[in-house]
Scaffold this active site. Structure first.
Site, mmCIF file in Angstrom:
data_model
loop_
_atom_site.group_PDB
_atom_site.id
_atom_site.type_symbol
_atom_site.label_atom_id
_atom_site.label_comp_id
_atom_site.label_asym_id
_atom_site.label_seq_id
_atom_site.Cartn_x
_atom_site.Cartn_y
_atom_site.Cartn_z
ATOM 1 N N GLN A 131 -16.692 -12.542 100.945
ATOM 2 C CA GLN A 131 -17.833 -11.431 102.499
ATOM 3 C C GLN A 131 -18.706 -12.640 102.541
ATOM 4 O O GLN A 131 -19.930 -12.527 101.208
ATOM 5 C CB GLN A 131 -18.079 -10.307 101.619
ATOM 6 C CG GLN A 131 -19.134 -10.015 102.764
ATOM 7 C CD GLN A 131 -19.654 -8.612 102.109
ATOM 8 O OE1 GLN A 131 -19.465 -8.111 101.078
ATOM 9 N NE2 GLN A 131 -19.719 -7.919 103.280
ATOM 10 N N GLY A 132 -19.078 -13.620 103.326
ATOM 11 C CA GLY A 132 -20.287 -14.149 103.444
ATOM 12 C C GLY A 132 -21.212 -13.244 104.600
ATOM 13 O O GLY A 132 -21.398 -13.499 105.321
ATOM 14 N N TYR A 133 -21.821 -12.607 103.513
ATOM 15 C CA TYR A 133 -22.828 -11.809 104.335
ATOM 16 C C TYR A 133 -24.658 -12.530 103.860
ATOM 17 O O TYR A 133 -25.132 -12.551 104.860
ATOM 18 C CB TYR A 133 -22.790 -10.194 103.886
ATOM 19 C CG TYR A 133 -21.985 -9.767 105.191
ATOM 20 C CD1 TYR A 133 -21.093 -9.962 105.456
ATOM 21 C CD2 TYR A 133 -22.227 -8.101 105.138
ATOM 22 C CE1 TYR A 133 -19.800 -9.424 106.085
ATOM 23 C CE2 TYR A 133 -21.291 -7.334 106.629
ATOM 24 C CZ TYR A 133 -20.579 -7.876 106.370
ATOM 25 O OH TYR A 133 -19.671 -7.597 107.398
ATOM 26 N N SER A 134 -24.833 -11.997 102.486
ATOM 27 C CA SER A 134 -25.873 -11.992 101.450
ATOM 28 C C SER A 134 -26.385 -13.626 101.513
ATOM 29 O O SER A 134 -25.375 -14.301 101.839
ATOM 30 C CB SER A 134 -26.104 -11.844 100.373
ATOM 31 O OG SER A 134 -25.073 -10.410 100.875
ATOM 32 N N SER A 166 -18.890 -13.306 96.373
ATOM 33 C CA SER A 166 -18.042 -12.433 95.318
ATOM 34 C C SER A 166 -16.654 -13.570 95.451
ATOM 35 O O SER A 166 -16.073 -13.423 96.584
ATOM 36 C CB SER A 166 -17.920 -10.915 95.604
ATOM 37 O OG SER A 166 -18.502 -10.705 94.709
ATOM 38 N N GLU A 249 -17.001 -0.819 103.480
ATOM 39 C CA GLU A 249 -17.129 -1.553 101.783
ATOM 40 C C GLU A 249 -18.120 -0.500 101.113
ATOM 41 O O GLU A 249 -17.699 -0.287 99.816
ATOM 42 C CB GLU A 249 -18.000 -2.848 102.191
ATOM 43 C CG GLU A 249 -18.691 -3.144 100.688
ATOM 44 C CD GLU A 249 -19.240 -4.830 101.173
ATOM 45 O OE1 GLU A 249 -20.291 -4.599 101.407
ATOM 46 O OE2 GLU A 249 -19.597 -4.982 99.638
ATOM 47 N N GLU A 373 -31.949 2.073 96.789
ATOM 48 C CA GLU A 373 -32.772 2.219 97.314
ATOM 49 C C GLU A 373 -32.166 2.354 98.973
ATOM 50 O O GLU A 373 -32.811 3.118 99.894
ATOM 51 C CB GLU A 373 -34.095 1.456 97.046
ATOM 52 C CG GLU A 373 -34.351 1.460 95.921
ATOM 53 C CD GLU A 373 -33.635 0.623 94.403
ATOM 54 O OE1 GLU A 373 -32.599 0.477 94.752
ATOM 55 O OE2 GLU A 373 -34.613 1.526 93.548
HETATM 56 C C1 LIG Z 1 -21.894 -8.057 91.985
HETATM 57 C C2 LIG Z 1 -22.646 -8.185 92.938
HETATM 58 C C3 LIG Z 1 -21.659 -9.021 94.038
HETATM 59 C C4 LIG Z 1 -21.842 -9.074 95.610
HETATM 60 N N1 LIG Z 1 -20.651 -9.965 96.123
HETATM 61 C C5 LIG Z 1 -21.262 -10.072 97.872
HETATM 62 C C6 LIG Z 1 -20.790 -10.875 98.523
HETATM 63 O O1 LIG Z 1 -18.828 -10.254 97.810
HETATM 64 N N2 LIG Z 1 -20.566 -11.220 100.356
HETATM 65 C C7 LIG Z 1 -21.871 -11.000 99.871
HETATM 66 O O2 LIG Z 1 -22.977 -10.929 101.011
HETATM 67 N N3 LIG Z 1 -23.412 -9.912 98.902
HETATM 68 C C8 LIG Z 1 -22.815 -10.143 98.045
HETATM 69 N N4 LIG Z 1 -23.747 -9.335 97.387
HETATM 70 C C9 LIG Z 1 -25.324 -9.501 97.597
HETATM 71 C C10 LIG Z 1 -25.496 -7.785 97.651
HETATM 72 O O3 LIG Z 1 -25.315 -7.020 98.925
HETATM 73 C C11 LIG Z 1 -27.465 -8.046 97.261
HETATM 74 O O4 LIG Z 1 -27.730 -8.395 96.859
HETATM 75 C C12 LIG Z 1 -27.839 -6.430 98.266
HETATM 76 O O5 LIG Z 1 -27.792 -6.445 99.063
HETATM 77 C C13 LIG Z 1 -29.476 -7.095 97.122
HETATM 78 O O6 LIG Z 1 -29.942 -7.568 98.288
HETATM 79 P P1 LIG Z 1 -31.004 -8.679 96.838
HETATM 80 O O7 LIG Z 1 -29.899 -9.433 96.192
HETATM 81 O O8 LIG Z 1 -31.506 -10.301 98.223
HETATM 82 O O9 LIG Z 1 -32.250 -7.535 96.932
HETATM 83 P P2 LIG Z 1 -33.578 -8.078 97.632
HETATM 84 O O10 LIG Z 1 -32.784 -7.356 99.403
HETATM 85 O O11 LIG Z 1 -34.225 -8.842 97.205
HETATM 86 O O12 LIG Z 1 -33.674 -5.755 97.098
HETATM 87 C C14 LIG Z 1 -34.917 -6.885 95.786
HETATM 88 C C15 LIG Z 1 -35.324 -5.164 95.450
HETATM 89 O O13 LIG Z 1 -36.157 -4.722 96.496
HETATM 90 C C16 LIG Z 1 -35.733 -3.077 97.343
HETATM 91 N N5 LIG Z 1 -35.454 -2.715 98.848
HETATM 92 C C17 LIG Z 1 -35.585 -3.941 99.326
HETATM 93 N N6 LIG Z 1 -35.655 -3.528 100.809
HETATM 94 C C18 LIG Z 1 -36.455 -2.305 100.230
HETATM 95 C C19 LIG Z 1 -36.276 -1.249 101.568
HETATM 96 N N7 LIG Z 1 -36.770 -1.442 102.823
HETATM 97 N N8 LIG Z 1 -36.701 0.343 101.133
HETATM 98 C C20 LIG Z 1 -36.766 0.320 100.102
HETATM 99 N N9 LIG Z 1 -36.439 -0.378 98.261
HETATM 100 C C21 LIG Z 1 -35.634 -2.455 98.984
HETATM 101 C C22 LIG Z 1 -33.757 -3.449 96.588
HETATM 102 O O14 LIG Z 1 -33.074 -1.736 96.666
HETATM 103 C C23 LIG Z 1 -33.760 -4.259 95.230
HETATM 104 O O15 LIG Z 1 -34.379 -3.379 94.558
HETATM 105 C C24 LIG Z 1 -23.099 -9.215 95.457
HETATM 106 C C25 LIG Z 1 -24.482 -8.534 94.833
HETATM 107 C C26 LIG Z 1 -23.582 -8.362 93.673
HETATM 108 C C27 LIG Z 1 -24.767 -7.874 92.220
#
Ligand SMILES: Cc1cc2nc3c(=O)[nH]c(=O)nc-3n(C[C@H](O)[C@H](O)[C@H](O)COP(=O)(O)OP(=O)(O)OC[C@H]3O[C@@H](n4cnc5c(N)ncnc54)[C@H](O)[C@@H]3O)c2cc1C
Length: 389
Positions: A131-134, A166, A249, A373
């Protein structure tokens, strides 16, 4: 009812005859999971046979239409199959982001040609998806993604970077969000693209997790050429597909609340001796066990409502929040009950949990698929309709 009963009896007999004894053992860790794919690695013959036998009947995706490799089962039959599998402790024959994420999105948004091409491959475990989202600048605020996708007439040209992808280093194909209109408002210039990870210009770099494993990667795209027909849904309307997929998901991740193999053993049973001498921990475990039962019941109702098309669209967020927070608590309590022995890095699973590595892995449950959150924000806004949410 009679027909369902007959179906259940047939399923029971078929499972008895076809589920190898090794596949009725609880999974010990992630390496026991079967992910299929072009370079599938099977732990043993039983694992391969189990996946193939289930795929042949369409039962890796029991409720998908038969034309697309599924079993064509009704919701009630699908539930009966799952219950019969649970009865004998049968493992999931095929773990797959294709099944839990991409498939439902293709069923809703794919063209007939895309469904006929991709879905049977997913059902048979032939192609492993990631999955290429983040992206480095787009996690919770996913719509800020910047991976550039230009229309070059006879193909798309993709440049950019994804992160936390992942199993990108093991996957065959990727479903990917890309920006096709940089001038449009951020949610409106995104498209949903599929491409082969073996395409020139795609590279991956594994990231090490706190648990000592590297389950995900940085993923780079440098002048990656993608055939035009590999967009799912309308160009610049990929956000609709992305959100729909995220619901699936989150539904999948919420299943962690059931605790997997560890969930089959109650913490109270597993640590009876420790808890007898520790009334405070015993109270915490009792509270957890009650909430676990409530979650299990809620989860069953949620799946029934979902299959009947009656679930609120934001319900997966509620379930994801509840399930992942519960799973983290399960492992915290198992670590507390296990004491210093449970910290042993190379230990086998602890009694009701899975040891230190898996305890650390659960920390990511409330991040992956959207953080707790963010789920609470969605519940506040879309289910509770709270002011200011
Ligand atoms: C084990 C694992 C597997 C993953 N696999 C994939 C994958 O296969 N493909 C993919 O695309 N992504 C994947 N991800 C990424 C995951 O979707 C992101 O880590 C997640 O969406 C959070 O984004 P971020 O890490 O950039 O954190 P940030 O968005 O930078 O958030 C940092 C902190 O700020 C808080 N925060 C941010 N915005 C708000 C808001 N509006 N209100 C309240 N709090 C807020 C968050 O809750 C968090 O605590 C994976 C992550 C993990 C840990």
């Amino acid at each position: 009812m009679d027909e369902l009963q007959t179906f259940r009896s047939e399923v029971r007999a078929w499972l008895e005859a076809n589920c190898p004894p090794e596949m009725r053992q609880p999974m010990r860790d992630e390496s026991d999971a079967c992910w299929g794919g072009r370079n599938a690695v099977f732990k043993n013959d039983a694992q391969k046979a189990w996946m193939e036998r289930m795929a042949e009947r369409g039962w890796t995706v029991p409720d998908w239409p038969k034309d697309y490799g599924g079993g064509g089962l009704s919701p009630a039959e699908t539930k009966a199959l799952r219950q019969e599998m649970a009865r004998i402790g049968a493992r999931n024959p095929l773990m797959s982001f294709g099944i839990s994420m991409l498939g439902p999105a293709l069923l809703k948004y794919g063209t007939e040609a895309q469904k006929r091409h991709y879905l049977p491959q997913i059902a048979r475990g032939e192609i492993r998806w990631c999955q290429g989202y983040s992206e480095p600048g787009a996690g919770s605020d996913l719509a800020s993604l910047q991976t550039k996708c230009e229309d070059k007439g006879d193909h798309w040209l993709v440049n950019g970077q994804k992160v936390w992808t992942s199993y990108a280093d093991k996957a065959d194909w990727i479903f990917c969000l890309v920006r096709t209109d940089p001038q449009a408002p951020k949610h409106k210039g995104i498209s949903f693209l599929l491409f082969d990870m073996a395409t020139p210009g795609v590279s991956t770099k594994p990231i090490l997790l706190i648990s000592g494993n590297s389950p995900f990667c940085e993923t780079f795209f440098d002048d990656v050429k993608v055939p035009k027909e590999q967009v799912v849904g309308e160009i610049n309307k990929g956000w609709d597909v992305a959100k729909y997929l995220l619901g699936h998901e989150r539904e999948m991740i919420s299943g962690m609340g059931l605790g997997g193999a560890a969930g089959a053993v109650s913490l109270g049973e597993a640590y009876r001796d420790v808890l007898e001498g520790d009334p405070l921990l015993r109270a915490d475990v009792a509270r957890f066990e009650v909430e676990s039962l409530a979650f299990r019941a809620m989860s069953e109702r949620f799946i029934d409502e979902l299959k009947a098309g009656l679930a609120h669209p934001a319900q997966p967020s509620m379930m994801k929040y509840a399930g992942t927070e519960l799973n983290k608590r399960r492992h915290e309590l198992a670590m507390a009950a296990g004491g210093s022995n449970a910290l042993e890095w190379e230990s086998e699973r602890s009694r009701g949990g899975k040891g230190a590595r898996e305890w650390l892995r659960t920390k990511a449950n409330s991040i992956e698929g959207g953080t707790s959150e963010i789920q609470l924000g969605i519940v506040a806004k879309r289910i509770l309709d709270l002011p200011g949410a």
